[in-house]
Design a protein around this motif. Structure first.
Motif, PDB file in Angstrom:
ATOM      1  N   ASP A 186       0.972  -1.316   0.128  1.00  0.00           N
ATOM      2  CA  ASP A 186      -0.017   0.110  -0.141  1.00  0.00           C
ATOM      3  C   ASP A 186       0.973   1.226  -0.021  1.00  0.00           C
ATOM      4  O   ASP A 186       0.458   2.048  -0.675  1.00  0.00           O
ATOM      5  N   ALA A 187       1.997   1.131   0.887  1.00  0.00           N
ATOM      6  CA  ALA A 187       2.868   2.387   0.927  1.00  0.00           C
ATOM      7  C   ALA A 187       3.641   2.502  -0.306  1.00  0.00           C
ATOM      8  O   ALA A 187       3.743   3.750  -0.965  1.00  0.00           O
ATOM      9  N   VAL A 188       4.022   1.781  -1.052  1.00  0.00           N
ATOM     10  CA  VAL A 188       4.974   1.846  -2.352  1.00  0.00           C
ATOM     11  C   VAL A 188       4.034   2.249  -3.394  1.00  0.00           C
ATOM     12  O   VAL A 188       4.359   2.988  -4.289  1.00  0.00           O
ATOM     13  N   VAL A 189       2.594   1.839  -3.395  1.00  0.00           N
ATOM     14  CA  VAL A 189       1.795   2.244  -4.562  1.00  0.00           C
ATOM     15  C   VAL A 189       1.454   3.545  -4.400  1.00  0.00           C
ATOM     16  O   VAL A 189       1.467   4.298  -5.215  1.00  0.00           O
ATOM     17  N   GLU A 190       1.507   4.146  -3.064  1.00  0.00           N
ATOM     18  CA  GLU A 190       0.897   5.419  -2.743  1.00  0.00           C
ATOM     19  C   GLU A 190       2.026   6.409  -3.068  1.00  0.00           C
ATOM     20  O   GLU A 190       2.157   7.408  -3.724  1.00  0.00           O
ATOM     21  N   HIS A 191       3.375   5.840  -2.903  1.00  0.00           N
ATOM     22  CA  HIS A 191       4.643   6.441  -3.614  1.00  0.00           C
ATOM     23  C   HIS A 191       4.542   6.785  -4.961  1.00  0.00           C
ATOM     24  O   HIS A 191       4.950   7.675  -5.679  1.00  0.00           O
ATOM     25  N   VAL A 192       4.364   5.485  -5.626  1.00  0.00           N
ATOM     26  CA  VAL A 192       4.417   5.592  -7.251  1.00  0.00           C
ATOM     27  C   VAL A 192       3.057   6.660  -7.407  1.00  0.00           C
ATOM     28  O   VAL A 192       3.370   7.550  -8.456  1.00  0.00           O
ATOM     29  N   VAL A 193       1.946   6.803  -6.960  1.00  0.00           N
ATOM     30  CA  VAL A 193       1.005   7.436  -7.464  1.00  0.00           C
ATOM     31  C   VAL A 193       1.524   8.994  -7.046  1.00  0.00           C
ATOM     32  O   VAL A 193       1.176  10.019  -7.764  1.00  0.00           O
ATOM     33  N   SER A 194       2.226   9.251  -6.226  1.00  0.00           N
ATOM     34  CA  SER A 194       2.635  10.745  -5.842  1.00  0.00           C
ATOM     35  C   SER A 194       3.745  11.204  -6.877  1.00  0.00           C
ATOM     36  O   SER A 194       3.897  12.311  -6.943  1.00  0.00           O
ATOM     37  N   LEU A 195       4.216  10.439  -7.657  1.00  0.00           N
ATOM     38  CA  LEU A 195       5.246  10.648  -8.642  1.00  0.00           C
ATOM     39  C   LEU A 195       4.588  11.385  -9.803  1.00  0.00           C
ATOM     40  O   LEU A 195       5.247  12.119 -10.517  1.00  0.00           O
ATOM     41  N   SER A 196       3.378  11.180 -10.150  1.00  0.00           N
ATOM     42  CA  SER A 196       2.551  11.976 -11.302  1.00  0.00           C
ATOM     43  C   SER A 196       1.379  12.431 -10.854  1.00  0.00           C
ATOM     44  O   SER A 196       0.681  12.811 -11.722  1.00  0.00           O
ATOM     45  N   ASP A 201      -1.634  10.749  -0.277  1.00  0.00           N
ATOM     46  CA  ASP A 201      -1.156  10.772   1.147  1.00  0.00           C
ATOM     47  C   ASP A 201       0.213  10.691   1.454  1.00  0.00           C
ATOM     48  O   ASP A 201       1.152   9.825   1.209  1.00  0.00           O
ATOM     49  N   ALA A 202       0.568  11.894   1.828  1.00  0.00           N
ATOM     50  CA  ALA A 202       2.009  12.470   1.878  1.00  0.00           C
ATOM     51  C   ALA A 202       2.821  11.186   3.141  1.00  0.00           C
ATOM     52  O   ALA A 202       3.985  10.962   2.674  1.00  0.00           O
ATOM     53  N   ALA A 203       2.008  10.968   4.218  1.00  0.00           N
ATOM     54  CA  ALA A 203       2.875  10.327   4.925  1.00  0.00           C
ATOM     55  C   ALA A 203       2.960   8.889   4.419  1.00  0.00           C
ATOM     56  O   ALA A 203       4.114   8.398   4.808  1.00  0.00           O
ATOM     57  N   LEU A 204       1.927   8.340   3.636  1.00  0.00           N
ATOM     58  CA  LEU A 204       1.998   6.981   3.350  1.00  0.00           C
ATOM     59  C   LEU A 204       3.125   6.982   2.164  1.00  0.00           C
ATOM     60  O   LEU A 204       3.927   5.988   1.911  1.00  0.00           O
ATOM     61  N   ALA A 205       3.081   8.047   1.339  1.00  0.00           N
ATOM     62  CA  ALA A 205       3.843   7.885   0.309  1.00  0.00           C
ATOM     63  C   ALA A 205       5.239   8.049   0.680  1.00  0.00           C
ATOM     64  O   ALA A 205       6.143   7.374   0.046  1.00  0.00           O
ATOM     65  N   GLU A 206       5.593   8.867   1.705  1.00  0.00           N
ATOM     66  CA  GLU A 206       7.123   8.930   2.173  1.00  0.00           C
ATOM     67  C   GLU A 206       7.411   7.529   2.673  1.00  0.00           C
ATOM     68  O   GLU A 206       8.668   7.182   2.728  1.00  0.00           O
ATOM     69  N   ALA A 207       6.623   6.785   3.557  1.00  0.00           N
ATOM     70  CA  ALA A 207       7.073   5.517   3.899  1.00  0.00           C
ATOM     71  C   ALA A 207       7.379   4.616   2.771  1.00  0.00           C
ATOM     72  O   ALA A 207       7.975   3.844   2.874  1.00  0.00           O
ATOM     73  N   GLY A 208       6.548   4.860   1.670  1.00  0.00           N
ATOM     74  CA  GLY A 208       6.299   3.874   0.614  1.00  0.00           C
ATOM     75  C   GLY A 208       7.699   4.504  -0.333  1.00  0.00           C
ATOM     76  O   GLY A 208       8.380   3.290  -0.895  1.00  0.00           O
ATOM     77  N   ALA A 209       8.336   5.437  -0.107  1.00  0.00           N
ATOM     78  CA  ALA A 209       9.643   5.902  -0.725  1.00  0.00           C
ATOM     79  C   ALA A 209      10.433   5.016  -0.296  1.00  0.00           C
ATOM     80  O   ALA A 209      11.606   4.696  -0.935  1.00  0.00           O
ATOM     81  N   VAL A 210      10.731   4.573   1.068  1.00  0.00           N
ATOM     82  CA  VAL A 210      11.536   3.763   1.650  1.00  0.00           C
ATOM     83  C   VAL A 210      11.409   2.468   0.780  1.00  0.00           C
ATOM     84  O   VAL A 210      12.453   1.582   0.702  1.00  0.00           O
TER      85      VAL A 210
END
Length: 287
Positions: A186-196, A201-210
């Protein structure tokens, strides 16, 4: 049991049929109509003798004239190839990046390639080459393996991830459902979504970046802009082969994707491989 009788007015025998008191007269068919019918029967019999007609177990009767649409088409193809033999020889010999420098040959290659594409490639990529879900759009500059003419020709010749050609482009994304916890997916998906996308969800995307850096960056790059040597797609350009919504991305990460393209080298002539590569390159997305 119907009863036939003679009509009092016309003197013609009836058929015995009656509808609400209206009776049908048994008039003979016109002679001209009968002779036309007999002639068509004779013509039909003659046609089935002269031309291919009756289906058999492994084919059809060939007819005494030996006429064949297949043979006619083959003769027309042979005649066409004979007229274009010089252009074909030039196309087979040309250095493909230099093809546009010969306008006549380039026009011939693109026209021939369009016919090859419509016969062999449009079933997956669409008649206009715009692609579909799981089938790449060939009109844009988003290329998994590269969009220069030589790379396009290599892709056409050898295909992608098939088991037929040992030289096919090959890469395989692991199914991270067997590697990562659901929360990490879920976290890495949110990070990928944040790229474009501006909405995430900023907090979840930050965790997904790791999670991305530890598991995905090796192929997709630290900036997630992909790697053509591996066929790893750019994840930051909002161009998606299977879809960029969260549900689809979750399925992709969890179960992976493994699209296959057949090698056209064994099926197409060298001139056709070069021609269809030139056609695809000319559509606007070729580099």
């Amino acid at each position: 049991m119907t009863e036939r009788k003679t009509d009092d007015v016309t003197g013609v025998e009836t058929t015995g049929h009656s509808w609400d008191g209206i009776e049908e007269l048994n008039n003979p068919l016109p002679r001209w109509w009968l002779w036309t019918l007999y002639l068509t029967i004779i013509w039909g019999i003659g046609y089935t003798i002269a031309y291919p007609a009756w289906p058999m177990i492994s084919g059809a009767t060939s007819g005494v004239l030996g006429w064949s649409t297949r043979a006619n088409v083959a003769a027309e193809i042979t005649e066409h190839e004979g007229r274009n033999a010089e252009l074909v020889a030039q196309l087979v010999a040309v250095d493909m990046p230099a093809l546009p420098q010969d306008p006549d040959l380039n026009r011939y290659a693109i026209a021939r390639g369009g016919a090859v594409f419509r016969s062999n490639c449009s079933q997956c990529h669409g008649s206009g080459a715009a692609g579909a879900k799981g089938y790449p759009n060939l009109l844009d500059d988003d290329w998994l393996w590269g969009g220069d003419i030589d790379t396009i020709m290599y892709t056409v010749r050898h295909g992608i991830r098939n088991t037929i050609d040992a030289d096919a482009h090959y890469s395989e994304m692991p199914a991270f459902g067997d590697i990562l916890e659901p929360a990490d997916i879920d976290a890495v998906v949110e990070h990928v979504v944040s790229l474009s996308s501006p909405t995430f969800d900023a907090a979840l995307a930050e965790a997904g970046a790791v999670v991305f850096a530890d598991n995905c960056a090796a192929c997709h790059g630290e900036a997630a802009q992909g790697d053509r040597t591996m066929g790893a797609p750019n994840l930051a350009d909002a161009i998606w082969l299977y879809g960029g919504d969260r549900e689809t991305l979750h399925n992709t990460v969890e179960m992976s994707r493994f699209g296959v393209m057949p090698p056209w080298g064994p099926r197409l002539k060298e001139a056709d491989i070069r021609a269809v590569s030139a056609y695809v390159h000319s559509l606007g997305g070729g580099e």
